[in-house]
Motif scaffolding. Sequence first.
Motif, PDB file in Angstrom:
ATOM      1  N   VAL A 146      -1.163  -0.645  -7.927  1.00 37.27           N
ATOM      2  CA  VAL A 146      -1.861  -1.822  -7.406  1.00 37.27           C
ATOM      3  C   VAL A 146      -2.567  -1.431  -6.105  1.00 37.27           C
ATOM      4  CG1 VAL A 146       0.202  -2.715  -6.198  1.00 37.27           C
ATOM      5  CG2 VAL A 146      -1.678  -4.265  -6.722  1.00 37.27           C
ATOM      6  N   SER A 147      -3.807  -1.874  -5.956  1.00 37.12           N
ATOM      7  CA  SER A 147      -4.541  -1.597  -4.705  1.00 37.12           C
ATOM      8  C   SER A 147      -4.998  -2.907  -4.098  1.00 37.12           C
ATOM      9  CB  SER A 147      -5.803  -0.777  -4.977  1.00 37.12           C
ATOM     10  OG  SER A 147      -5.436   0.499  -5.382  1.00 37.12           O
ATOM     11  N   PHE A 148      -4.790  -3.030  -2.810  1.00 34.21           N
ATOM     12  CA  PHE A 148      -5.321  -4.185  -2.080  1.00 34.21           C
ATOM     13  C   PHE A 148      -6.613  -3.748  -1.411  1.00 34.21           C
ATOM     14  CE2 PHE A 148      -3.737  -8.361  -0.538  1.00 34.21           C
ATOM     15  CZ  PHE A 148      -4.947  -8.759   0.029  1.00 34.21           C
ATOM     16  N   PHE A 149      -7.714  -4.463  -1.695  1.00 30.96           N
ATOM     17  CA  PHE A 149      -9.000  -4.134  -1.066  1.00 30.96           C
ATOM     18  C   PHE A 149      -9.347  -5.279  -0.124  1.00 30.96           C
ATOM     19  CE2 PHE A 149     -13.680  -3.911  -1.003  1.00 30.96           C
ATOM     20  CZ  PHE A 149     -13.834  -2.572  -0.654  1.00 30.96           C
ATOM     21  N   GLN A 150      -9.287  -4.996   1.175  1.00 28.48           N
ATOM     22  CA  GLN A 150      -9.536  -6.048   2.176  1.00 28.48           C
ATOM     23  C   GLN A 150     -10.810  -5.748   2.952  1.00 28.48           C
ATOM     24  OE1 GLN A 150      -7.728  -9.042   3.190  1.00 28.48           O
ATOM     25  NE2 GLN A 150      -9.652  -9.285   4.297  1.00 28.48           N
ATOM     26  N   ILE A 151     -11.746  -6.727   2.903  1.00 30.73           N
ATOM     27  CA  ILE A 151     -12.950  -6.630   3.730  1.00 30.73           C
ATOM     28  C   ILE A 151     -12.782  -7.588   4.899  1.00 30.73           C
ATOM     29  CG2 ILE A 151     -15.416  -7.135   3.868  1.00 30.73           C
ATOM     30  CD1 ILE A 151     -15.607  -6.493   0.881  1.00 30.73           C
ATOM     31  N   ALA A 152     -13.037  -7.103   6.118  1.00 30.16           N
ATOM     32  CA  ALA A 152     -13.056  -7.981   7.290  1.00 30.16           C
ATOM     33  C   ALA A 152     -14.414  -7.794   7.951  1.00 30.16           C
ATOM     34  CB  ALA A 152     -11.928  -7.621   8.243  1.00 30.16           C
ATOM     35  N   THR A 153     -15.201  -8.868   7.983  1.00 29.46           N
ATOM     36  CA  THR A 153     -16.552  -8.794   8.545  1.00 29.46           C
ATOM     37  C   THR A 153     -16.477  -9.005  10.056  1.00 29.46           C
ATOM     38  OG1 THR A 153     -17.303  -9.792   6.508  1.00 29.46           O
ATOM     39  CG2 THR A 153     -18.842  -9.809   8.327  1.00 29.46           C
ATOM     40  N   PRO A 154     -17.084  -8.100  10.847  1.00 39.37           N
ATOM     41  CA  PRO A 154     -17.045  -8.268  12.310  1.00 39.37           C
ATOM     42  C   PRO A 154     -17.593  -9.635  12.721  1.00 39.37           C
ATOM     43  CG  PRO A 154     -17.966  -6.139  11.716  1.00 39.37           C
ATOM     44  CD  PRO A 154     -17.796  -6.894  10.435  1.00 39.37           C
ATOM     45  N   SER A 155     -16.913 -10.287  13.672  1.00 40.10           N
ATOM     46  CA  SER A 155     -17.311 -11.631  14.095  1.00 40.10           C
ATOM     47  C   SER A 155     -16.881 -11.855  15.543  1.00 40.10           C
ATOM     48  CB  SER A 155     -16.605 -12.631  13.172  1.00 40.10           C
ATOM     49  OG  SER A 155     -16.929 -13.948  13.511  1.00 40.10           O
ATOM     50  N   ARG A 156     -17.730 -12.503  16.333  1.00 38.02           N
ATOM     51  CA  ARG A 156     -17.410 -12.906  17.725  1.00 38.02           C
ATOM     52  C   ARG A 156     -16.705 -11.778  18.488  1.00 38.02           C
ATOM     53  NH1 ARG A 156     -15.160 -18.754  15.499  1.00 38.02           N
ATOM     54  NH2 ARG A 156     -17.064 -19.232  14.389  1.00 38.02           N
ATOM     55  N   THR A 157     -17.249 -10.583  18.333  1.00 40.06           N
ATOM     56  CA  THR A 157     -16.563  -9.374  18.809  1.00 40.06           C
ATOM     57  C   THR A 157     -16.439  -9.295  20.329  1.00 40.06           C
ATOM     58  OG1 THR A 157     -18.690  -8.285  18.636  1.00 40.06           O
ATOM     59  CG2 THR A 157     -17.170  -7.945  16.814  1.00 40.06           C
ATOM     60  N   ARG A 197       0.295   0.995   9.109  1.00 43.21           N
ATOM     61  CA  ARG A 197       1.735   1.114   8.841  1.00 43.21           C
ATOM     62  C   ARG A 197       2.031   1.070   7.345  1.00 43.21           C
ATOM     63  NH1 ARG A 197       4.278  -3.424  11.287  1.00 43.21           N
ATOM     64  NH2 ARG A 197       4.312  -4.425   9.251  1.00 43.21           N
ATOM     65  N   ILE A 198       1.379   0.136   6.630  1.00 46.62           N
ATOM     66  CA  ILE A 198       1.644   0.010   5.180  1.00 46.62           C
ATOM     67  C   ILE A 198       1.238   1.303   4.466  1.00 46.62           C
ATOM     68  CG2 ILE A 198       1.016  -1.232   3.057  1.00 46.62           C
ATOM     69  CD1 ILE A 198       0.588  -3.731   4.838  1.00 46.62           C
ATOM     70  N   ASN A 199       0.054   1.807   4.813  1.00 49.43           N
ATOM     71  CA  ASN A 199      -0.389   3.038   4.141  1.00 49.43           C
ATOM     72  C   ASN A 199       0.505   4.215   4.512  1.00 49.43           C
ATOM     73  OD1 ASN A 199      -2.370   1.798   2.666  1.00 49.43           O
ATOM     74  ND2 ASN A 199      -4.000   2.201   4.155  1.00 49.43           N
ATOM     75  N   GLY A 200       0.920   4.270   5.780  1.00 45.95           N
ATOM     76  CA  GLY A 200       1.822   5.347   6.210  1.00 45.95           C
ATOM     77  C   GLY A 200       3.145   5.298   5.459  1.00 45.95           C
ATOM     78  N   ARG A 201       3.631   4.074   5.222  1.00 44.63           N
ATOM     79  CA  ARG A 201       4.934   3.926   4.558  1.00 44.63           C
ATOM     80  C   ARG A 201       4.870   4.223   3.066  1.00 44.63           C
ATOM     81  NH1 ARG A 201       7.918  -1.723   5.217  1.00 44.63           N
ATOM     82  NH2 ARG A 201       9.464  -0.674   3.925  1.00 44.63           N
ATOM     83  N   PHE A 202       3.810   3.741   2.388  1.00 44.46           N
ATOM     84  CA  PHE A 202       3.855   3.722   0.924  1.00 44.46           C
ATOM     85  C   PHE A 202       2.889   4.684   0.221  1.00 44.46           C
ATOM     86  CE2 PHE A 202       5.355  -0.507   2.238  1.00 44.46           C
ATOM     87  CZ  PHE A 202       6.558  -0.597   1.542  1.00 44.46           C
ATOM     88  N   ALA A 203       1.825   5.149   0.918  1.00 47.10           N
ATOM     89  CA  ALA A 203       0.796   5.931   0.194  1.00 47.10           C
ATOM     90  C   ALA A 203       1.384   7.205  -0.423  1.00 47.10           C
ATOM     91  CB  ALA A 203      -0.338   6.287   1.146  1.00 47.10           C
ATOM     92  N   TRP A 245      -2.696   7.767  -4.272  1.00 48.48           N
ATOM     93  CA  TRP A 245      -2.714   6.292  -4.189  1.00 48.48           C
ATOM     94  C   TRP A 245      -2.639   5.818  -2.741  1.00 48.48           C
ATOM     95  CZ3 TRP A 245       1.945   3.023  -3.356  1.00 48.48           C
ATOM     96  CH2 TRP A 245       1.646   1.649  -3.422  1.00 48.48           C
ATOM     97  N   VAL A 246      -3.612   4.956  -2.383  1.00 51.52           N
ATOM     98  CA  VAL A 246      -3.601   4.315  -1.059  1.00 51.52           C
ATOM     99  C   VAL A 246      -3.433   2.812  -1.305  1.00 51.52           C
ATOM    100  CG1 VAL A 246      -4.949   3.887   1.037  1.00 51.52           C
ATOM    101  CG2 VAL A 246      -5.178   6.062  -0.168  1.00 51.52           C
ATOM    102  N   PRO A 247      -2.329   2.220  -0.862  1.00 49.42           N
ATOM    103  CA  PRO A 247      -2.100   0.803  -1.207  1.00 49.42           C
ATOM    104  C   PRO A 247      -3.135  -0.155  -0.633  1.00 49.42           C
ATOM    105  CG  PRO A 247      -0.240   1.707   0.070  1.00 49.42           C
ATOM    106  CD  PRO A 247      -1.179   2.830  -0.179  1.00 49.42           C
ATOM    107  N   VAL A 248      -3.547   0.040   0.655  1.00 45.82           N
ATOM    108  CA  VAL A 248      -4.532  -0.900   1.228  1.00 45.82           C
ATOM    109  C   VAL A 248      -5.826  -0.164   1.544  1.00 45.82           C
ATOM    110  CG1 VAL A 248      -5.039  -2.570   3.048  1.00 45.82           C
ATOM    111  CG2 VAL A 248      -2.661  -2.224   2.323  1.00 45.82           C
TER     112      VAL A 248
END
Length: 462
Positions: free
Chosen positions: A295-306, A324-330, A334-337
């Motif tokens: 399972v892969s989580f693909f998260q996009i965060a658009t820069p805003s009010r920086t 931390r999540i990638n360090g723990r589980f990758a 496979w890269v989880p996030v």
Amino acid sequence: MSLTVVANRVPVRQADDGWETSVGGLTTALLPVLEEKGGTWVGMGEDPELPKRQAYPADNPDFLVRRVPLSSQELDGYYYGMANQILWPLSHYLIQHLNLDDTFIETYRQVNERFAEAVLSETEKGDGDVIWIQDYHQMLSPGLIRQERPEATIGHFWHIPWPAMEIFRILPWSRELLRGMLGCDLIGFHVQEYVDNFIESADVLLGAEVDGQRVRYDGQETRVEAHPIGIDVNRFKEMSRDASIIQEAQKFRERLGSDHIVIGIDRLDYTKGIRARMLAFEAFLEENPEYHGNVSFFQIATPSRTELESYQQIRREVDEVVGRINGRFARDSWVPVNYRYRTYTQYELCAFYRAADAALITPLRDGMNVVTQEFVTASQDGVLVLSELTGAAYLLPEAVQVNPYDHGGVADAIRTALEMPTGEREERLAGLKDTIETLDVHNWAGNFLDSIREDGRVKRDA
Ligand code: F6P
């Protein structure tokens, strides 16, 4: 009858080879009305070099863009201060981010006055036109315009949640701001909860007379109604059916290489619950080792009010939890996030919507959330996991609804989504699509304007 729109941002921007209209819900909804009937759009001018008055398009103008030029001190107090460090966190119940600095309201008053003056100078007395003000940046201008134009037809649409009266009254200037809003003939919110909260605020804090959804105060009657906003459904349908999007979606799945893909798409804002969502995904991986590697989580965060510290802080927190999540589980393959801090076009987003098995849309609080509607429109067989603290949740009972603060509950919902039988997926998605068709953004603008015009007609006949 023409329209004067008042919004914080103007709907045009400079492109490499001239000017273009910006992409966004409000522009999509209101430009067709301005193009058909003509009118004016008043918004802030962040750059003193930009023209104060600009007929658009230049060769055969449909409407006028009127900028209110702001100095950097005005931009800081009005936009970064009052709007984004006071009204934004308060309306989203995240009062730990409140910065009740007195200088912000002073600048906000001055800037609202300048917006009101611009409207007055661009409109004629008694011409029956509609002045439609948008959002929390302009709470005082309706009252200021009303003082000069008792006969004007003035509407306001509030695009974020209106908080419970007990939260709103925290503001030292709550009564002044309410009085400003009550200069309107019609105020719109996305859902009934915010309508009820507003009416209760006017009732308790101002002692206004309330008759159902009508509020009478200081000789003015204001109707308050729910008008849920939608997206341009046909545009998203067409984009998501485009052959190159179908191909992109396929390539994206191959690149991630997992059996299951979960997506999250947001502006990087502390209201969106991105960090809490990541903690839920971490809990899911802890509890479900059989999903490691597929399972892969693909998260996009658009820069805003920086420029704001609270946005820099949430960026650091999201970076940290993803690391931390990638360090723990990758594992090697496979890269989880998969995390992207950047902007994508709506067209590009359609490939992600189409490719995903599930979307996790879990804000801590959100007025409506239009990404929800984009995902549902573009998806062919995906599952929507939706925060019950969004306006959209009232309208979309077929979503798997979660409390975004309950990490264990969200982790369970991820599993539910990934294991949902095909028949149930299809049934839920069909129900969601039906509702979103009815919410189309063109209906939103049309319904609001019909309602306010009806009001104007009644007033003139009286
Ligand atoms: O949802 C509220 C809103 O102010 C929208 O009107 C706007 O598109 C979005 O948030 C982004 O905010 P900003 O204009 O402050 O970048």
